[in-house]
Design an enzyme around this catalytic site. Structure first.
Site, PDB file in Angstrom:
ATOM      1  N   ASP A 143      -3.776   5.853  12.818  1.00 50.42           N
ATOM      2  CA  ASP A 143      -4.527   4.439  12.833  1.00 50.42           C
ATOM      3  C   ASP A 143      -4.770   4.176  14.089  1.00 50.42           C
ATOM      4  O   ASP A 143      -5.573   3.808  14.931  1.00 50.42           O
ATOM      5  CB  ASP A 143      -3.939   3.403  11.870  1.00 50.42           C
ATOM      6  N   GLY A 192     -36.877 -22.606   5.341  1.00 49.16           N
ATOM      7  CA  GLY A 192     -37.462 -23.853   5.567  1.00 49.16           C
ATOM      8  C   GLY A 192     -38.054 -24.585   4.467  1.00 49.16           C
ATOM      9  O   GLY A 192     -38.871 -25.316   4.259  1.00 49.16           O
ATOM     10  N   GLU A 251      -1.272  10.108   8.705  1.00 48.63           N
ATOM     11  CA  GLU A 251      -0.159   9.304   9.353  1.00 48.63           C
ATOM     12  C   GLU A 251      -0.043   9.020  10.681  1.00 48.63           C
ATOM     13  O   GLU A 251      -0.168  10.332  11.211  1.00 48.63           O
ATOM     14  CB  GLU A 251       1.152   9.530   8.626  1.00 48.63           C
ATOM     15  N   HIS A 252       0.299   7.979  11.295  1.00 56.47           N
ATOM     16  CA  HIS A 252       0.206   7.834  12.665  1.00 56.47           C
ATOM     17  C   HIS A 252      -1.211   8.220  13.506  1.00 56.47           C
ATOM     18  O   HIS A 252      -1.150   8.765  14.368  1.00 56.47           O
ATOM     19  CB  HIS A 252       1.326   8.691  13.475  1.00 56.47           C
ATOM     20  N   ASP A 300      -2.320  -0.761   7.344  1.00 56.57           N
ATOM     21  CA  ASP A 300      -1.508  -1.620   6.354  1.00 56.57           C
ATOM     22  C   ASP A 300      -2.363  -2.832   6.095  1.00 56.57           C
ATOM     23  O   ASP A 300      -2.479  -3.403   4.683  1.00 56.57           O
ATOM     24  CB  ASP A 300      -0.126  -1.746   6.513  1.00 56.57           C
ATOM     25  N   SER A 310     -31.711 -25.584   1.768  1.00 61.90           N
ATOM     26  CA  SER A 310     -30.564 -25.025   2.406  1.00 61.90           C
ATOM     27  C   SER A 310     -30.539 -23.614   2.802  1.00 61.90           C
ATOM     28  O   SER A 310     -29.263 -23.145   2.697  1.00 61.90           O
ATOM     29  CB  SER A 310     -29.342 -25.738   1.941  1.00 61.90           C
ATOM     30  N   SER A 311     -31.587 -23.300   3.461  1.00 59.49           N
ATOM     31  CA  SER A 311     -31.513 -21.442   3.901  1.00 59.49           C
ATOM     32  C   SER A 311     -30.298 -21.471   4.792  1.00 59.49           C
ATOM     33  O   SER A 311     -29.535 -20.693   4.841  1.00 59.49           O
ATOM     34  CB  SER A 311     -32.579 -21.169   3.968  1.00 59.49           C
ATOM     35  N   ARG A 360       0.900  -1.178   0.246  1.00 61.17           N
ATOM     36  CA  ARG A 360       0.049   0.014  -0.117  1.00 61.17           C
ATOM     37  C   ARG A 360       0.891   1.220   0.028  1.00 61.17           C
ATOM     38  O   ARG A 360       2.051   1.130   0.380  1.00 61.17           O
ATOM     39  CB  ARG A 360      -0.846   0.052   1.220  1.00 61.17           C
ATOM     40  N   TYR A 409       8.695   3.771  17.051  1.00 61.92           N
ATOM     41  CA  TYR A 409       7.310   3.571  16.740  1.00 61.92           C
ATOM     42  C   TYR A 409       6.584   3.476  18.086  1.00 61.92           C
ATOM     43  O   TYR A 409       5.581   3.798  18.255  1.00 61.92           O
ATOM     44  CB  TYR A 409       7.263   2.650  15.610  1.00 61.92           C
TER      45      TYR A 409
HETATM   46  C1  GAF Z   1       3.089   1.624   9.824  1.00 59.76           C
HETATM   47  C2  GAF Z   1       2.205   0.834  10.602  1.00 59.76           C
HETATM   48  F1  GAF Z   1       2.210  -0.399  10.473  1.00 59.76           F
HETATM   49  C3  GAF Z   1       0.898   1.539  10.388  1.00 59.76           C
HETATM   50  O1  GAF Z   1      -0.012   0.851  11.352  1.00 59.76           O
HETATM   51  C4  GAF Z   1       0.808   2.998  10.724  1.00 59.76           C
HETATM   52  O2  GAF Z   1       0.680   3.349  12.063  1.00 59.76           O
HETATM   53  C5  GAF Z   1       1.944   3.846   9.843  1.00 59.76           C
HETATM   54  O3  GAF Z   1       3.351   3.122  10.252  1.00 59.76           O
HETATM   55  C6  GAF Z   1       1.891   5.319  10.111  1.00 59.76           C
HETATM   56  O4  GAF Z   1       0.694   5.802   9.662  1.00 59.76           O
HETATM   57  O5  GAF Z   1       3.150   1.557   8.495  1.00 59.76           O
END
Ligand code: GAF
Length: 385
Positions: free
Chosen positions: A46, A136, A43-44, A178, A140-141, A37, A228
């Site tokens: 999730d 019924g 970013e940061h 991810d 096989s519902s 992906r 992290y």
């Molecule tokens: C890494 C982590 F695996 C993701 O979960 C996310 O926190 C990302 O850093 C930062 O946005 O890829």
């Protein structure tokens, strides 16, 4: 100048060939793939239950294989960084006891997934069921309902089980982004993921006049392992000082009011998260309207915040972003992912792509690798040749 990458059928053919070489000429019975992906923004956020806006890539991992009658597992992998394929053999505990991480470390991803697949914690979910099978009526519902739900859970489970595998077997307390986009990625769309409810809204991103350029800095700083978890802990501390379940529930007003109870670093980390969650929601709206200038501006704000407040960028990523932003036709650019190295993502007009890559190459002190990408499908079963 952009790196070309093998198509999915080419990868399958290579995997089938290696399988035959390693396992005495046998052919595998199954093939699947799952994409990597790129995160466009968010970013940061999730692991703070906020929003993220990633898309699945045409760069995929393919697995081919077959069931065996013994409880032993053999995995062979051929990667660019090794001359010879690497192999691991291990047995599955017959009594269902845990399959601990060990050596080699790359196999821990496989072991972690096996562990959590065997004991999968099913996440909360929402579902609608419709059926044309008469209840019924002897058609096989109930079986069709059971099998439909099993299939549905199989779709939900991998993302959560794979995230847990990363926590327990790779030691990274990552969020869900991810794995989620690798499962649910949609061709021609980015996914706005609400990391609290796990609802995902596909946002169209298939404008032929637009390019998503990924630039690999080809550096990875050793800080990435330790920093992290520290960032995540700080966010949890900030939320607890504010009396919130997560920073998703915090506003800038909350942060300002609590400023004398937060040390400077905690304040800056939390401020990045609160503002980045807002930026990501705005960016998804901008993308829906085709407002690329506005989207690009939000990408730049996101990068600056990751550099100055969250402090997860590095000299190389900053250089790549600055160089990209000097080119006419570039809407925005930012670091993507956890930080301390890795890639940048740049949104630009298609006609500007060659001169952008040239310019970045001239300005960057290292050796960049470029990928011109499009949003792609999530994990899927594949047909074997
Ligand atoms: C890494 C982590 F695996 C993701 O979960 C996310 O926190 C990302 O850093 C930062 O946005 O890829």
């Amino acid at each position: 100048m952009a790196s070309s990458f093998p198509s999915v059928p080419e990868l399958v053919a290579a995997a089938v060939h290696l399988y035959g070489q390693v396992f005495g000429g046998e052919a595998p019975q199954k093939a699947v793939c799952a994409p990597g992906r790129v995160n466009l923004i968010g970013e940061h956020t999730d692991y703070n239950q906020g929003f993220v806006l990633p898309m699945a890539l045409p760069l995929v991992t393919v697995v081919v294989g077959s069931r065996t009658s013994s409880p032993g597992v053999t995995v062979v992998t051929a990667t660019e960084d090794a001359d010879e394929p690497r192999r691991v053999d291990f047995s599955l505990p017959a009594d269902g006891s845990p399959l601990p991480p060990g050596s080699p470390s790359w196999a821990n991803y496989v072991k972690g997934v096996i562990q959590h697949y065997r004991a999968p914690p099913v996440p909360g979910f929402r579902a609608v069921v419709v059926s044309s099978v008469p209840l019924g009526g002897g058609l096989s519902s109930s079986a069709s309902l059971e099998v439909a739900f099993y299939t549905f859970l199989q779709q939900l489970k991998p993302a959560v089980a794979c995230q847990k595998a990363e926590h327990t077997h790779a030691g990274v307390p990552c969020g869900i982004m991810d794995q989620f986009v690798s499962v649910f990625g949609r061709e021609g769309h980015a996914l706005l993921i609400d990391c609290r409810s796990l609802e995902a809204t596909p946002v169209p991103l298939a404008d032929p006049g637009l390019v998503i350029l990924i630039t690999n800095s080809n550096v990875k700083h050793s800080l990435s392992g330790s920093e992290y978890p520290m960032r995540r802990r700080r966010c949890e501390e900030a939320a607890s000082i504010l009396g919130k379940d997560s920073l998703r529930d915090a506003t800038m007003k909350d942060l300002e009011e609590a400023r004398d109870r937060l040390d400077d670093v905690t304040y800056r980390r939390a401020r990045h998260v609160v503002e980045e969650i807002g930026r990501t929601a705005q960016a998804a709206e901008a993308l829906k309207r085709g407002a690329y200038e506005a989207f690009g501006q939000l990408m730049v704000e996101s990068h600056n915040s990751l550099r100055d407040l969250y402090e997860v960028s590095c000299r190389e990523l900053d250089q790549l972003v600055s160089a990209a932003l000097e080119v006419e036709g570039v809407f925005g650019s930012r670091m993507t992912g956890g930080g301390f190295g890795g890639c940048t993502v740049t949104l630009l007009q298609a006609h500007a792509v060659d001169r952008t890559m040239l310019h970045i190459q001239e300005r960057y002190s290292g050796t960049p690798t470029f990928y011109v990408t499009t949003p792609s499908e999530g994990a899927r079963a594949l047909r074997l040749p």
